[in-house]
Motif scaffolding. Sequence first.
Motif: not given
Length: 335
Positions: A10-23
């Motif tokens: 996340n460029p705003e928080t500079l943290l890695y956030e969980i992202e769900k990738v669909s099939v």
Amino acid sequence: MAGKFGYKLNPETLLYEIEKVSVKSRFLRFLLFLVWSVLLAAFVWWFYISVLGLELPKTLLLRKQNADWTSRLEQMNKRLDAAEQALAGVAGRDDGIYRNIFGMNPVDPDRRFSGFGGVNRYAYLDEEGASPLLRSTVLRMDFLTKEAYVQSLSFDDVGAISKRAGDMASCIPVIIPLNPGSNFRLSSPFGYRSDPIYGRTAFHAGMDFATDIGNKVYCTGDGVVEKISNEIRGYGNCVIVNHGFGYRTRYAHLKTILVGEGQKVMRGSLIGEAGRSGKATGPHLHYEVIYRGNPINPVNYVDLDMDSSEYETMVTKAEEKSGVIPPSKLPKRGR
């Protein structure tokens, strides 16, 4: 699971956030990668073939194998050329020398060189897309095999006849058909002459011996009586003897025939009596020598130096060896 979790910065928080990738998203990515891979491979193939003018390794291997087999077929055809020439030479000697010596007719060319009838025996070559060189090579091998087989059969025939070669000297007609001590004269030779009845020029296929009616007529070589005919015109009462080895003799215008068809006769055997039956202007014997179906001049065969005593000795020996029924007890033919 409906999808798969991943991490995204996340460029705003500079943290890695969980992202769900669909099939579906993952499948589309994979499909895109696959399409690009195929396009890249196609481009490389096109560039390799069209631009660089090179061939694929498998194509090069197949081309090399094809060239190798073509070379082998060409070498085989050269050997077939030599084999055909050798077989043609053997066939020429067979027809011109071996068979000719024993009076045998040449092998029928249709039998020696004919093809294979019936269904198309080479359909499998057409179905498999065989090259013209391969097809012609197969045909040549089959024809050569057949010619060799026919030639072997011819040699079998010649071999069977050659076993009788010792009999050839006694079978060839080499004497005159009348006793030299009897009353006769040569009235008409072999060849063209003026026909004594019609007056036109005609070919005379034998020799005419003017003689007395009843003068004894003898066989001029060992053989078998092949045919007896009784004609009102033509040859009249006639006997044909097959001597083998291509030779036949004809005795025509007889008064009496003293042999029967199928009877074995010898040189010096009594076969009839001279007469004037058939187309004849006077009493005489018409005598022919026939070789392989064609009349030939008997003067080239008859022994004109044989005297009467020698002739009579030969006739006596023939009667003793033959053991046939005496002529007086045979049924008589003729008029």
